[in-house]
Design an enzyme around this catalytic site. Structure first.
Site, PDB file in Angstrom:
ATOM      1  N   ASN A 182     111.482  65.162 -22.228  1.00 25.59           N
ATOM      2  CA  ASN A 182     111.259  65.490 -23.653  1.00 25.59           C
ATOM      3  C   ASN A 182     109.865  65.048 -24.136  1.00 25.59           C
ATOM      4  OD1 ASN A 182     112.825  64.699 -26.882  1.00 25.59           O
ATOM      5  ND2 ASN A 182     111.972  66.626 -26.207  1.00 25.59           N
TER       6      ASN A 182
ATOM      7  N   CYS B 216     114.421  69.508 -21.689  1.00 24.03           N
ATOM      8  CA  CYS B 216     113.779  69.343 -20.378  1.00 24.03           C
ATOM      9  C   CYS B 216     114.164  67.967 -19.839  1.00 24.03           C
ATOM     10  CB  CYS B 216     112.265  69.544 -20.461  1.00 24.03           C
ATOM     11  SG  CYS B 216     111.413  68.360 -21.516  1.00 24.03           S
TER      12      CYS B 216
ATOM     13  N   ASP C 119     107.970  71.872 -14.191  1.00 20.24           N
ATOM     14  CA  ASP C 119     107.612  70.546 -14.694  1.00 20.24           C
ATOM     15  C   ASP C 119     106.117  70.304 -14.447  1.00 20.24           C
ATOM     16  OD1 ASP C 119     107.276  67.867 -15.141  1.00 20.24           O
ATOM     17  OD2 ASP C 119     109.007  67.241 -13.954  1.00 20.24           O
TER      18      ASP C 119
ATOM     19  N   CYS D 206     106.930  66.883 -22.450  1.00 21.66           N
ATOM     20  CA  CYS D 206     106.016  67.989 -22.099  1.00 21.66           C
ATOM     21  C   CYS D 206     106.596  69.350 -22.498  1.00 21.66           C
ATOM     22  CB  CYS D 206     105.690  67.990 -20.607  1.00 21.66           C
ATOM     23  SG  CYS D 206     104.898  66.466 -20.021  1.00 21.66           S
ATOM     24  N   ARG D 207     107.563  69.849 -21.735  1.00 24.71           N
ATOM     25  CA  ARG D 207     108.018  71.233 -21.918  1.00 24.71           C
ATOM     26  C   ARG D 207     108.839  71.445 -23.185  1.00 24.71           C
ATOM     27  NH1 ARG D 207     110.813  71.477 -16.256  1.00 24.71           N
ATOM     28  NH2 ARG D 207     111.021  69.270 -16.851  1.00 24.71           N
ATOM     29  N   SER D 208     109.889  70.629 -23.386  1.00 25.30           N
ATOM     30  CA  SER D 208     110.747  70.910 -24.556  1.00 25.30           C
ATOM     31  C   SER D 208     110.048  70.643 -25.890  1.00 25.30           C
ATOM     32  CB  SER D 208     112.109  70.212 -24.458  1.00 25.30           C
ATOM     33  OG  SER D 208     111.982  68.822 -24.405  1.00 25.30           O
TER      34      SER D 208
END
Ligand code: 4NP
Length: 160
Positions: free
Chosen positions: A14, A11, A128, A16-18
């Protein structure tokens, strides 16, 4: 011994999402005793948060759903990643195009949209959540869980 299948979630930051994808997919791989066959990491295309633990909002949602990700630390994607990893999974279109800019054309087929593995979401992007409210983090978790299930099915069908 079979060569490990190597998966990298990517993401922007690195944090939150990934890392959520990393934590969720790691737990699925552990639950199915496939750790010796699948290697997992995550990274960001930006350098803002290198060395940091995941965002507390992501860790909290994950913890509530039984997933630990507190041990993960942010790093930036580097050129070696395109050589090492088999699946480089972008969370959104911007991550996807940034990854293509960093890679050589011979690596383009490794760069995929993560949500293309999801079975229950029509969206192609994991949005995001960083500047939004708490519901964004729950939604990220749900999307990432669905796509992780699809990805694991795909890897088992094609590599294991
Ligand atoms: P991520 O979220 O890409 O899911 O880790 C973000 C984290 C930090 C920022 C943007 C997105 N930031 O601008 O600092």
């Amino acid at each position: 011994m079979a060569k490990k299948v190597k998966v990298l979630f990517v993401c922007l930051g690195n944090i939150c999402r990934s890392p959520t994808a990393h934590g969720v997919f790691r737990q699925m791989v552990r639950d199915q005793n496939l750790e010796h066959l699948i290697e997992i990491d995550s990274a960001g295309t930006a350098a803002y948060h290198i060395g940091k633990a995941p965002d507390a909002r992501s860790t909290q949602v994950a913890k509530g759903r039984g997933i630990e990700m507190q041990d993960l630390r942010a790093r930036k994607v580097d050129f070696g990643d395109f050589i090492v990893y088999d699946y480089i999974l972008a969370m959104d279109e911007s991550n996807y195009s940034n990854l293509r800019e960093l890679a050589l054309p011979e690596h383009f087929d490794k760069i995929l949209m993560f949500l293309d593995f999801a079975e229950n979401w029509q969206e192609r992007e994991v949005p995001d959540p960083y500047y939004g409210g708490p519901e964004g983090f729950d939604r990220v978790f749900d999307m990432v869980t669905d796509a992780s299930e699809g990805l694991l099915k795909h890897i088992k069908a094609n590599h294991l």
